[in-house]
Design an enzyme around this catalytic site. Structure first.
Site, PDB file in Angstrom:
ATOM      1  CG  HIS A  56      -1.965   0.967   1.322  1.00 50.24           C
ATOM      2  ND1 HIS A  56      -1.741   2.290   1.663  1.00 50.24           N
ATOM      3  CD2 HIS A  56      -3.306   0.847   1.118  1.00 50.24           C
ATOM      4  CE1 HIS A  56      -2.892   2.934   1.658  1.00 50.24           C
ATOM      5  NE2 HIS A  56      -3.858   2.097   1.326  1.00 50.24           N
ATOM      6  CE  LYS A  88      -7.639  -0.521   6.159  1.00 50.88           C
ATOM      7  NZ  LYS A  88      -8.098  -0.237   4.794  1.00 50.88           N
ATOM      8  CD  GLN A 119      -6.517  -4.408   3.418  1.00 49.35           C
ATOM      9  OE1 GLN A 119      -7.395  -5.266   3.389  1.00 49.35           O
ATOM     10  NE2 GLN A 119      -6.805  -3.115   3.377  1.00 49.35           N
ATOM     11  CG  ASP A 131       0.669  -2.392   6.153  1.00 48.52           C
ATOM     12  OD1 ASP A 131      -0.276  -2.553   6.949  1.00 48.52           O
ATOM     13  OD2 ASP A 131       0.567  -1.736   5.098  1.00 48.52           O
ATOM     14  CB  CYS A 142      -3.765   3.580  -1.584  1.00 49.20           C
ATOM     15  SG  CYS A 142      -4.722   5.089  -1.351  1.00 49.20           S
TER      16      CYS A 142
END
Length: 534
Positions: free
Chosen positions: A251, A354, A331, A328, A492
Protein backbone atom coordinates in the site's frame (compact mmCIF):
# COMPACT_ATOMS: atom_id res chain seq x y z
CA UNK A 1 -19.02 -23.83 -17.59
CA UNK A 2 -21.68 -25.91 -15.88
CA UNK A 3 -25.17 -26.44 -17.27
CA UNK A 4 -28.45 -27.37 -15.66
CA UNK A 5 -32.23 -27.14 -15.85
CA UNK A 6 -32.04 -23.32 -15.75
CA UNK A 7 -30.21 -23.19 -19.09
CA UNK A 8 -33.45 -22.36 -20.87
CA UNK A 9 -34.26 -19.64 -18.33
CA UNK A 10 -32.18 -16.58 -19.08
CA UNK A 11 -32.93 -12.87 -19.09
CA UNK A 12 -32.40 -10.38 -21.86
CA UNK A 13 -30.85 -7.39 -20.11
CA UNK A 14 -31.05 -4.37 -22.41
CA UNK A 15 -29.94 -1.87 -19.77
CA UNK A 16 -29.70 -1.29 -16.06
CA UNK A 17 -32.89 -0.46 -14.22
CA UNK A 18 -35.28 -2.29 -16.55
CA UNK A 19 -37.16 -5.40 -15.56
CA UNK A 20 -35.45 -8.46 -17.12
CA UNK A 21 -37.35 -9.83 -20.13
CA UNK A 22 -37.33 -13.61 -20.15
CA UNK A 23 -37.17 -15.86 -23.19
CA UNK A 24 -37.26 -19.62 -23.42
CA UNK A 25 -35.93 -22.20 -25.85
CA UNK A 26 -38.42 -23.52 -28.35
CA UNK A 27 -38.58 -26.97 -26.78
CA UNK A 28 -39.21 -25.61 -23.29
CA UNK A 29 -42.82 -25.58 -22.02
CA UNK A 30 -44.01 -21.98 -22.25
CA UNK A 31 -47.69 -21.37 -21.47
CA UNK A 32 -49.25 -18.74 -23.70
CA UNK A 33 -45.95 -17.37 -25.01
CA UNK A 34 -46.20 -13.93 -26.55
CA UNK A 35 -43.72 -12.15 -28.87
CA UNK A 36 -44.33 -8.92 -26.99
CA UNK A 37 -42.34 -10.32 -24.08
CA UNK A 38 -39.15 -9.81 -26.05
CA UNK A 39 -39.66 -6.03 -25.86
CA UNK A 40 -38.78 -3.91 -22.79
CA UNK A 41 -41.91 -3.60 -20.67
CA UNK A 42 -41.84 -1.85 -17.29
CA UNK A 43 -45.06 -3.58 -16.32
CA UNK A 44 -44.10 -7.07 -17.51
CA UNK A 45 -46.47 -9.83 -16.33
CA UNK A 46 -44.68 -12.97 -15.20
CA UNK A 47 -47.76 -14.78 -13.90
CA UNK A 48 -47.84 -17.13 -16.89
CA UNK A 49 -44.39 -18.51 -16.22
CA UNK A 50 -43.63 -21.18 -13.69
CA UNK A 51 -40.78 -20.64 -11.28
CA UNK A 52 -37.58 -22.44 -12.29
CA UNK A 53 -37.07 -25.73 -10.56
CA UNK A 54 -34.15 -26.59 -8.35
CA UNK A 55 -31.56 -28.32 -10.57
CA UNK A 56 -31.01 -31.39 -8.44
CA UNK A 57 -28.02 -33.64 -9.12
CA UNK A 58 -27.72 -34.92 -5.57
CA UNK A 59 -29.24 -34.52 -2.17
CA UNK A 60 -29.83 -30.94 -0.98
CA UNK A 61 -30.15 -29.71 2.56
CA UNK A 62 -33.15 -27.64 3.53
CA UNK A 63 -30.84 -24.65 3.86
CA UNK A 64 -29.74 -24.94 0.21
CA UNK A 65 -33.32 -25.31 -1.02
CA UNK A 66 -34.27 -22.19 0.93
CA UNK A 67 -31.27 -20.28 -0.49
CA UNK A 68 -32.19 -21.19 -4.06
CA UNK A 69 -35.83 -20.28 -3.58
CA UNK A 70 -35.09 -16.94 -1.91
CA UNK A 71 -32.58 -15.84 -4.56
CA UNK A 72 -34.80 -16.74 -7.50
CA UNK A 73 -37.92 -15.20 -6.00
CA UNK A 74 -36.17 -12.03 -4.89
CA UNK A 75 -34.03 -11.25 -7.91
CA UNK A 76 -35.81 -12.86 -10.87
CA UNK A 77 -39.51 -12.44 -10.14
CA UNK A 78 -39.78 -9.89 -7.38
CA UNK A 79 -43.19 -8.64 -8.57
CA UNK A 80 -44.51 -12.00 -9.75
CA UNK A 81 -46.87 -14.29 -7.81
CA UNK A 82 -44.75 -16.53 -5.65
CA UNK A 83 -45.37 -19.93 -7.24
CA UNK A 84 -43.93 -22.78 -5.24
CA UNK A 85 -40.98 -24.51 -6.92
CA UNK A 86 -41.06 -28.27 -7.25
CA UNK A 87 -38.70 -29.09 -4.39
CA UNK A 88 -37.70 -32.59 -3.48
CA UNK A 89 -37.19 -32.90 0.26
CA UNK A 90 -33.83 -33.99 1.57
CA UNK A 91 -33.27 -36.56 4.29
CA UNK A 92 -30.28 -34.59 5.50
CA UNK A 93 -30.90 -31.81 7.96
CA UNK A 94 -27.29 -31.06 8.90
CA UNK A 95 -25.36 -28.93 6.39
CA UNK A 96 -22.03 -30.29 7.59
CA UNK A 97 -22.82 -34.00 7.19
CA UNK A 98 -20.36 -35.81 4.88
CA UNK A 99 -23.16 -36.82 2.47
CA UNK A 100 -23.97 -33.17 1.87
CA UNK A 101 -20.40 -32.60 0.68
CA UNK A 102 -21.16 -34.93 -2.27
CA UNK A 103 -23.94 -32.67 -3.49
CA UNK A 104 -22.73 -30.71 -6.51
CA UNK A 105 -25.27 -28.49 -8.24
CA UNK A 106 -24.37 -27.30 -11.70
CA UNK A 107 -24.41 -23.66 -12.66
CA UNK A 108 -26.29 -21.80 -15.37
CA UNK A 109 -23.92 -18.85 -15.18
CA UNK A 110 -25.88 -16.86 -12.65
CA UNK A 111 -24.23 -18.47 -9.66
CA UNK A 112 -27.47 -19.41 -7.94
CA UNK A 113 -28.49 -22.67 -6.31
CA UNK A 114 -24.89 -23.84 -5.89
CA UNK A 115 -24.16 -25.21 -2.42
CA UNK A 116 -20.63 -26.24 -3.37
CA UNK A 117 -18.53 -25.24 -6.36
CA UNK A 118 -15.74 -27.67 -7.18
CA UNK A 119 -13.02 -25.59 -5.55
CA UNK A 120 -15.01 -24.93 -2.39
CA UNK A 121 -16.11 -28.58 -2.34
CA UNK A 122 -12.51 -29.66 -2.00
CA UNK A 123 -11.65 -27.39 0.93
CA UNK A 124 -10.86 -29.26 4.13
CA UNK A 125 -11.07 -27.74 7.58
CA UNK A 126 -10.24 -29.18 10.96
CA UNK A 127 -13.73 -28.46 12.28
CA UNK A 128 -17.11 -27.35 11.00
CA UNK A 129 -17.76 -23.65 10.51
CA UNK A 130 -19.72 -22.62 13.58
CA UNK A 131 -20.72 -19.12 12.45
CA UNK A 132 -24.41 -18.33 12.81
CA UNK A 133 -24.79 -15.90 9.93
CA UNK A 134 -28.22 -14.66 10.98
CA UNK A 135 -27.05 -13.80 14.48
CA UNK A 136 -23.85 -12.21 13.17
CA UNK A 137 -25.75 -9.88 10.86
CA UNK A 138 -28.10 -8.82 13.65
CA UNK A 139 -25.08 -7.29 15.37
CA UNK A 140 -24.48 -4.87 12.47
CA UNK A 141 -27.48 -2.52 12.31
CA UNK A 142 -26.07 -0.56 9.35
CA UNK A 143 -26.63 -3.58 7.11
CA UNK A 144 -30.38 -3.40 7.69
CA UNK A 145 -31.07 -0.61 5.19
CA UNK A 146 -31.77 -0.02 1.53
CA UNK A 147 -29.54 1.90 -0.85
CA UNK A 148 -31.15 3.02 -4.11
CA UNK A 149 -34.14 0.89 -3.19
CA UNK A 150 -32.10 -2.31 -2.78
CA UNK A 151 -30.87 -4.12 0.32
CA UNK A 152 -27.38 -2.88 1.12
CA UNK A 153 -24.51 -5.23 0.27
CA UNK A 154 -21.31 -4.01 1.92
CA UNK A 155 -18.37 -5.34 -0.10
CA UNK A 156 -16.01 -2.45 0.76
CA UNK A 157 -14.54 -4.15 3.82
CA UNK A 158 -10.96 -3.77 2.59
CA UNK A 159 -11.39 -0.02 3.02
CA UNK A 160 -13.35 -0.19 6.30
CA UNK A 161 -15.43 -2.78 8.09
CA UNK A 162 -18.79 -1.96 9.64
CA UNK A 163 -19.21 -1.81 13.42
CA UNK A 164 -21.04 -4.29 15.65
CA UNK A 165 -23.41 -3.23 18.42
CA UNK A 166 -20.77 -4.16 20.97
CA UNK A 167 -18.58 -1.33 19.67
CA UNK A 168 -21.42 1.15 19.09
CA UNK A 169 -23.00 0.60 22.50
CA UNK A 170 -19.66 0.47 24.27
CA UNK A 171 -18.60 3.84 22.89
CA UNK A 172 -21.97 5.36 23.72
CA UNK A 173 -21.80 4.07 27.30
CA UNK A 174 -18.27 5.41 27.76
CA UNK A 175 -19.25 8.90 26.62
CA UNK A 176 -22.46 8.82 28.67
CA UNK A 177 -20.97 7.62 31.97
CA UNK A 178 -17.16 7.40 32.12
CA UNK A 179 -15.51 9.98 29.87
CA UNK A 180 -12.49 11.82 31.26
CA UNK A 181 -8.91 12.51 30.31
CA UNK A 182 -6.60 9.78 31.53
CA UNK A 183 -3.48 9.11 33.61
CA UNK A 184 -3.21 12.44 35.42
CA UNK A 185 -6.56 12.83 37.17
CA UNK A 186 -7.11 12.10 40.85
CA UNK A 187 -10.88 11.71 40.54
CA UNK A 188 -13.17 8.75 39.93
CA UNK A 189 -13.96 9.33 36.25
CA UNK A 190 -10.25 9.70 35.43
CA UNK A 191 -9.63 6.35 37.11
CA UNK A 192 -12.47 4.70 35.20
CA UNK A 193 -11.34 6.10 31.85
CA UNK A 194 -7.71 5.17 32.52
CA UNK A 195 -8.65 1.62 33.47
CA UNK A 196 -10.65 1.17 30.26
CA UNK A 197 -7.96 2.72 28.05
CA UNK A 198 -5.20 0.58 29.54
CA UNK A 199 -7.57 -2.39 29.50
CA UNK A 200 -7.84 -1.96 25.74
CA UNK A 201 -4.05 -2.07 25.52
CA UNK A 202 -4.14 -5.38 27.38
CA UNK A 203 -6.74 -6.73 24.94
CA UNK A 204 -4.56 -5.79 21.96
CA UNK A 205 -1.51 -7.44 23.52
CA UNK A 206 -3.43 -10.68 24.08
CA UNK A 207 -5.00 -10.59 20.62
CA UNK A 208 -1.66 -10.49 18.78
CA UNK A 209 0.21 -12.45 21.49
CA UNK A 210 2.58 -9.65 22.43
CA UNK A 211 4.81 -10.40 25.43
CA UNK A 212 3.67 -7.31 27.35
CA UNK A 213 1.38 -4.28 27.25
CA UNK A 214 4.58 -2.24 27.06
CA UNK A 215 4.97 -3.48 23.47
CA UNK A 216 1.73 -1.76 22.41
CA UNK A 217 1.66 1.87 21.23
CA UNK A 218 -1.65 3.50 20.30
CA UNK A 219 -1.61 5.67 17.16
CA UNK A 220 -4.25 6.98 14.74
CA UNK A 221 -3.90 4.05 12.35
CA UNK A 222 -1.54 2.02 10.19
CA UNK A 223 -0.39 5.05 8.20
CA UNK A 224 0.63 6.97 11.29
CA UNK A 225 2.27 3.87 12.74
CA UNK A 226 4.48 3.37 9.69
CA UNK A 227 5.34 7.06 9.64
CA UNK A 228 6.31 6.88 13.31
CA UNK A 229 8.77 4.06 12.67
CA UNK A 230 10.07 5.44 9.36
CA UNK A 231 10.70 8.94 10.71
CA UNK A 232 12.22 7.96 14.05
CA UNK A 233 14.37 5.11 12.73
CA UNK A 234 15.29 6.82 9.47
CA UNK A 235 16.41 10.11 10.96
CA UNK A 236 18.59 8.38 13.54
CA UNK A 237 20.06 5.45 11.64
CA UNK A 238 19.85 6.03 7.86
CA UNK A 239 22.98 7.44 6.24
CA UNK A 240 23.77 8.57 2.71
CA UNK A 241 24.15 5.49 0.49
CA UNK A 242 22.08 3.19 2.72
CA UNK A 243 18.94 1.46 1.46
CA UNK A 244 15.50 0.39 2.68
CA UNK A 245 13.49 -2.44 1.11
CA UNK A 246 9.70 -2.50 0.64
CA UNK A 247 7.65 -4.55 -1.85
CA UNK A 248 5.80 -3.84 -5.08
CA UNK A 249 2.65 -5.23 -3.45
CA UNK A 250 2.64 -2.64 -0.70
CA UNK A 251 0.00 0.00 0.00
CA UNK A 252 1.16 3.56 -0.58
CA UNK A 253 1.19 3.96 3.22
CA UNK A 254 4.18 1.61 3.33
CA UNK A 255 5.93 3.20 0.36
CA UNK A 256 5.58 6.98 0.66
CA UNK A 257 6.88 7.35 4.27
CA UNK A 258 10.02 5.41 3.39
CA UNK A 259 10.39 7.37 0.14
CA UNK A 260 10.31 10.60 2.10
CA UNK A 261 12.86 9.61 4.70
CA UNK A 262 15.15 8.03 2.08
CA UNK A 263 15.07 11.23 0.05
CA UNK A 264 15.81 13.28 3.16
CA UNK A 265 18.72 11.02 4.18
CA UNK A 266 19.98 10.46 0.60
CA UNK A 267 19.30 6.73 0.88
CA UNK A 268 17.82 4.38 -1.72
CA UNK A 269 14.39 2.74 -1.66
CA UNK A 270 14.23 -0.74 -3.21
CA UNK A 271 11.24 -3.02 -3.85
CA UNK A 272 10.76 -6.79 -4.00
CA UNK A 273 9.16 -7.49 -7.42
CA UNK A 274 6.05 -9.58 -8.10
CA UNK A 275 5.10 -12.15 -10.74
CA UNK A 276 2.06 -12.16 -13.03
CA UNK A 277 -0.08 -13.90 -10.41
CA UNK A 278 0.53 -11.18 -7.86
CA UNK A 279 2.96 -13.15 -5.68
CA UNK A 280 6.25 -11.77 -4.39
CA UNK A 281 9.37 -13.15 -6.08
CA UNK A 282 11.10 -13.90 -2.78
CA UNK A 283 14.45 -15.08 -4.22
CA UNK A 284 14.91 -11.47 -5.35
CA UNK A 285 15.03 -10.34 -1.73
CA UNK A 286 18.48 -11.83 -1.19
CA UNK A 287 19.69 -10.04 -4.30
CA UNK A 288 18.34 -6.72 -3.07
CA UNK A 289 19.97 -6.96 0.36
CA UNK A 290 23.43 -5.40 0.66
CA UNK A 291 25.63 -4.48 3.61
CA UNK A 292 24.00 -1.03 3.39
CA UNK A 293 20.43 -2.35 3.86
CA UNK A 294 19.17 -0.85 7.10
CA UNK A 295 15.46 -1.74 7.21
CA UNK A 296 12.81 -3.95 5.53
CA UNK A 297 9.12 -2.98 5.65
CA UNK A 298 6.48 -5.09 3.87
CA UNK A 299 2.76 -5.76 3.95
CA UNK A 300 1.43 -8.99 5.36
CA UNK A 301 -1.50 -9.06 2.90
CA UNK A 302 -1.92 -7.12 -0.34
CA UNK A 303 -5.10 -5.05 -0.49
CA UNK A 304 -5.71 -5.46 -4.25
CA UNK A 305 -5.14 -9.17 -4.99
CA UNK A 306 -5.40 -10.50 -1.43
CA UNK A 307 -1.91 -12.02 -1.61
CA UNK A 308 -0.72 -13.42 1.72
CA UNK A 309 3.01 -12.79 1.77
CA UNK A 310 5.40 -15.28 3.35
CA UNK A 311 6.41 -12.80 6.01
CA UNK A 312 8.06 -15.41 8.25
CA UNK A 313 10.55 -16.20 5.48
CA UNK A 314 11.12 -12.49 4.85
CA UNK A 315 11.78 -11.93 8.55
CA UNK A 316 14.12 -14.90 8.77
CA UNK A 317 16.12 -13.70 5.77
CA UNK A 318 16.28 -10.16 7.15
CA UNK A 319 17.35 -11.26 10.62
CA UNK A 320 20.09 -13.42 9.16
CA UNK A 321 21.54 -10.09 7.99
CA UNK A 322 20.70 -8.29 11.28
CA UNK A 323 18.08 -6.14 9.55
CA UNK A 324 14.94 -5.10 11.50
CA UNK A 325 11.54 -5.71 9.89
CA UNK A 326 8.17 -3.95 10.05
CA UNK A 327 5.04 -5.84 8.96
CA UNK A 328 2.02 -3.83 7.77
CA UNK A 329 -0.90 -5.87 9.13
CA UNK A 330 -3.74 -3.58 8.08
CA UNK A 331 -5.18 -6.16 5.67
CA UNK A 332 -4.38 -9.28 7.66
CA UNK A 333 -5.36 -8.64 11.27
CA UNK A 334 -9.11 -9.12 10.69
CA UNK A 335 -8.72 -12.25 8.57
CA UNK A 336 -6.14 -14.55 10.10
CA UNK A 337 -4.54 -15.30 13.45
CA UNK A 338 -1.68 -12.93 14.30
CA UNK A 339 1.08 -14.11 16.64
CA UNK A 340 3.86 -11.54 16.68
CA UNK A 341 6.13 -13.71 18.81
CA UNK A 342 5.87 -16.64 16.41
CA UNK A 343 6.25 -14.27 13.46
CA UNK A 344 9.31 -12.70 15.15
CA UNK A 345 8.75 -9.29 13.53
CA UNK A 346 10.37 -6.24 15.11
CA UNK A 347 7.30 -4.07 14.42
CA UNK A 348 3.70 -4.88 13.49
CA UNK A 349 1.12 -2.18 12.72
CA UNK A 350 -2.63 -2.24 12.09
CA UNK A 351 -5.77 -0.06 12.12
CA UNK A 352 -8.89 -0.46 14.23
CA UNK A 353 -11.33 0.36 11.43
CA UNK A 354 -10.17 -2.66 9.44
CA UNK A 355 -11.20 -5.03 12.25
CA UNK A 356 -14.72 -3.84 13.14
CA UNK A 357 -13.39 -1.05 15.36
CA UNK A 358 -13.58 2.75 15.19
CA UNK A 359 -11.59 4.84 12.74
CA UNK A 360 -8.83 7.07 14.05
CA UNK A 361 -7.22 4.38 16.21
CA UNK A 362 -4.40 1.99 15.40
CA UNK A 363 -1.55 0.05 16.95
CA UNK A 364 2.21 -0.19 16.67
CA UNK A 365 3.61 -3.34 18.21
CA UNK A 366 7.35 -3.24 18.79
CA UNK A 367 9.77 -5.58 20.46
CA UNK A 368 11.09 -4.08 23.68
CA UNK A 369 14.56 -3.53 22.25
CA UNK A 370 13.14 -2.21 18.95
CA UNK A 371 11.03 0.47 20.67
CA UNK A 372 13.90 1.36 23.00
CA UNK A 373 16.19 2.21 20.09
CA UNK A 374 13.75 4.75 18.64
CA UNK A 375 13.88 8.42 19.68
CA UNK A 376 10.66 10.31 20.48
CA UNK A 377 8.57 11.28 17.48
CA UNK A 378 6.33 14.03 18.89
CA UNK A 379 6.83 16.12 22.00
CA UNK A 380 4.27 17.04 24.63
CA UNK A 381 2.58 15.79 27.75
CA UNK A 382 2.60 12.15 28.84
CA UNK A 383 5.76 11.25 26.90
CA UNK A 384 8.06 12.89 29.46
CA UNK A 385 9.45 12.08 32.90
CA UNK A 386 10.90 15.48 33.76
CA UNK A 387 11.14 18.83 31.96
CA UNK A 388 13.26 21.90 32.60
CA UNK A 389 13.90 24.83 30.29
CA UNK A 390 17.28 23.35 29.46
CA UNK A 391 16.45 19.65 28.98
CA UNK A 392 13.79 16.93 28.91
CA UNK A 393 13.96 13.40 30.27
CA UNK A 394 11.70 11.19 28.15
CA UNK A 395 9.40 8.42 29.28
CA UNK A 396 9.93 4.75 28.46
CA UNK A 397 7.87 3.13 25.67
CA UNK A 398 4.99 3.01 25.04
CA UNK A 399 4.34 6.39 26.74
CA UNK A 400 7.31 7.89 24.88
CA UNK A 401 5.31 7.66 21.64
CA UNK A 402 1.91 8.79 22.95
CA UNK A 403 2.33 12.55 23.32
CA UNK A 404 -0.69 14.57 24.39
CA UNK A 405 -4.26 13.44 24.95
CA UNK A 406 -4.78 10.19 23.03
CA UNK A 407 -7.88 8.94 21.26
CA UNK A 408 -9.24 7.48 24.48
CA UNK A 409 -12.73 6.44 23.42
CA UNK A 410 -11.71 4.81 20.15
CA UNK A 411 -8.93 2.83 21.84
CA UNK A 412 -11.62 1.48 24.15
CA UNK A 413 -13.82 0.87 21.10
CA UNK A 414 -11.00 -1.13 19.51
CA UNK A 415 -10.97 -3.28 22.61
CA UNK A 416 -14.69 -3.97 22.16
CA UNK A 417 -14.06 -4.84 18.48
CA UNK A 418 -11.45 -7.42 19.50
CA UNK A 419 -13.96 -8.82 22.01
CA UNK A 420 -16.38 -9.27 19.11
CA UNK A 421 -13.79 -11.06 16.96
CA UNK A 422 -12.86 -13.31 19.87
CA UNK A 423 -16.52 -14.14 20.47
CA UNK A 424 -16.87 -15.36 16.87
CA UNK A 425 -13.41 -16.91 16.66
CA UNK A 426 -10.73 -15.73 14.25
CA UNK A 427 -10.37 -19.24 12.79
CA UNK A 428 -14.11 -19.38 12.11
CA UNK A 429 -13.91 -15.98 10.44
CA UNK A 430 -10.94 -17.10 8.35
CA UNK A 431 -12.74 -20.24 7.15
CA UNK A 432 -15.96 -18.39 6.36
CA UNK A 433 -14.20 -15.68 4.36
CA UNK A 434 -11.99 -18.14 2.50
CA UNK A 435 -15.03 -20.16 1.44
CA UNK A 436 -16.81 -16.98 0.32
CA UNK A 437 -13.78 -15.66 -1.58
CA UNK A 438 -13.27 -18.85 -3.56
CA UNK A 439 -16.98 -19.01 -4.33
CA UNK A 440 -16.93 -15.39 -5.53
CA UNK A 441 -13.87 -15.92 -7.71
CA UNK A 442 -15.45 -18.91 -9.44
CA UNK A 443 -18.78 -17.20 -10.01
CA UNK A 444 -17.31 -13.89 -11.23
CA UNK A 445 -15.01 -15.81 -13.59
CA UNK A 446 -18.13 -17.24 -15.28
CA UNK A 447 -19.38 -13.77 -16.27
CA UNK A 448 -18.43 -13.11 -19.92
CA UNK A 449 -16.46 -9.90 -20.34
CA UNK A 450 -15.12 -9.80 -16.78
CA UNK A 451 -11.40 -10.39 -16.18
CA UNK A 452 -10.09 -11.42 -12.78
CA UNK A 453 -6.84 -9.69 -11.84
CA UNK A 454 -4.21 -11.64 -9.96
CA UNK A 455 -4.22 -15.26 -8.86
CA UNK A 456 -1.91 -15.53 -5.85
CA UNK A 457 -1.18 -18.94 -4.33
CA UNK A 458 -2.38 -17.90 -0.88
CA UNK A 459 -4.98 -15.17 -0.46
CA UNK A 460 -7.56 -13.66 1.84
CA UNK A 461 -10.96 -12.09 1.17
CA UNK A 462 -10.19 -9.90 -1.85
CA UNK A 463 -11.33 -10.25 -5.46
CA UNK A 464 -10.11 -7.75 -8.05
CA UNK A 465 -11.47 -7.56 -11.59
CA UNK A 466 -11.76 -5.41 -14.69
CA UNK A 467 -14.45 -5.02 -17.35
CA UNK A 468 -12.68 -3.87 -20.52
CA UNK A 469 -14.43 -0.87 -22.02
CA UNK A 470 -16.02 0.31 -18.77
CA UNK A 471 -13.87 2.38 -16.38
CA UNK A 472 -13.69 0.92 -12.87
CA UNK A 473 -15.29 3.97 -11.19
CA UNK A 474 -18.25 3.70 -13.58
CA UNK A 475 -18.68 0.02 -12.69
CA UNK A 476 -18.62 1.00 -9.03
CA UNK A 477 -21.36 3.58 -9.62
CA UNK A 478 -23.49 1.07 -11.53
CA UNK A 479 -23.13 -1.48 -8.75
CA UNK A 480 -24.13 1.19 -6.24
CA UNK A 481 -27.42 1.57 -8.10
CA UNK A 482 -27.96 -2.10 -7.30
CA UNK A 483 -27.25 -1.45 -3.61
CA UNK A 484 -23.78 -3.02 -3.78
CA UNK A 485 -20.84 -1.09 -2.31
CA UNK A 486 -17.39 -1.93 -3.70
CA UNK A 487 -14.10 -0.06 -4.04
CA UNK A 488 -13.23 1.06 -7.58
CA UNK A 489 -9.95 2.75 -8.43
CA UNK A 490 -6.26 2.17 -7.76
CA UNK A 491 -6.74 1.26 -4.06
CA UNK A 492 -3.58 3.19 -3.05
CA UNK A 493 -1.62 0.33 -4.62
CA UNK A 494 -0.57 1.70 -8.00
CA UNK A 495 2.79 -0.13 -8.24
CA UNK A 496 1.03 -3.48 -7.68
CA UNK A 497 -1.69 -2.86 -10.28
CA UNK A 498 0.76 -1.46 -12.83
CA UNK A 499 3.01 -4.51 -12.43
CA UNK A 500 0.10 -6.56 -13.78
CA UNK A 501 -0.73 -4.04 -16.50
CA UNK A 502 -3.67 -2.21 -14.95
CA UNK A 503 -4.32 1.30 -13.69
CA UNK A 504 -7.51 0.55 -11.77
CA UNK A 505 -9.75 -2.33 -10.77
CA UNK A 506 -13.09 -3.08 -9.15
CA UNK A 507 -12.54 -4.68 -5.75
CA UNK A 508 -15.18 -6.44 -3.66
CA UNK A 509 -13.80 -7.50 -0.28
CA UNK A 510 -15.52 -9.76 2.22
CA UNK A 511 -16.08 -9.88 5.96
CA UNK A 512 -17.70 -12.15 8.50
CA UNK A 513 -21.19 -10.75 7.87
CA UNK A 514 -21.18 -11.29 4.09
CA UNK A 515 -23.07 -14.17 2.47
CA UNK A 516 -23.17 -16.24 -0.71
CA UNK A 517 -26.54 -14.71 -1.52
CA UNK A 518 -24.84 -11.32 -1.62
CA UNK A 519 -22.19 -12.72 -3.96
CA UNK A 520 -24.98 -13.98 -6.21
CA UNK A 521 -26.44 -10.48 -6.30
CA UNK A 522 -23.05 -9.12 -7.35
CA UNK A 523 -22.77 -11.68 -10.14
CA UNK A 524 -26.28 -10.91 -11.43
CA UNK A 525 -25.50 -7.18 -11.35
CA UNK A 526 -22.27 -7.72 -13.29
CA UNK A 527 -24.18 -9.62 -15.97
CA UNK A 528 -26.57 -6.70 -16.25
CA UNK A 529 -23.68 -4.25 -16.57
CA UNK A 530 -21.91 -6.32 -19.22
CA UNK A 531 -25.19 -6.88 -21.09
CA UNK A 532 -25.96 -3.17 -21.10
CA UNK A 533 -22.51 -2.42 -22.51
CA UNK A 534 -22.74 -4.86 -25.41
Amino acid sequence: MYANELDNFRPDIPELGQIPQFRFDADAPVPDASPTLAQPAPEADFSAFAMPKVPLTGELSDADETLFKSVVEKYFSEDAPKAEPDLQPSDKQDDVQPDRRKCMLKDNGFGIGIPETELVHNLHYEEADTIDQTEIRKQFPILDQKVNGKDLVWFDNGASTQKPLRVIDGLSHFYKTDYSNIHRGAHTLAARATDQYEGAREKVARFINAPSVDNIVFVRGTTEGINLVAQTFGRKYLLEGDNVIVSTLDHHANIVPWQQVCKERKAELRAIPIDRNGDLILPELERLITPRTKFISVGHVNNTFGTINDVKSIIQIAHSHNIPVLIDGAQSVAHTKIDVQDMDCDFFVFSGHKIYGPSGIGVVYGKKEALAMLPPWQGGGNMIKDVTIERTEFNEPPARFEAGTPNIADAIGLGYALDFVNSVGIHNIERHEHDLTEYARQQIALVPGVTLIGNPKNRVSVVSFDIPGIPAPQVGQMLDKEGIAVRAGHHCAQPALRALGYEMSVRPTFAVYNTREEVDRLVIALRKIVGANN
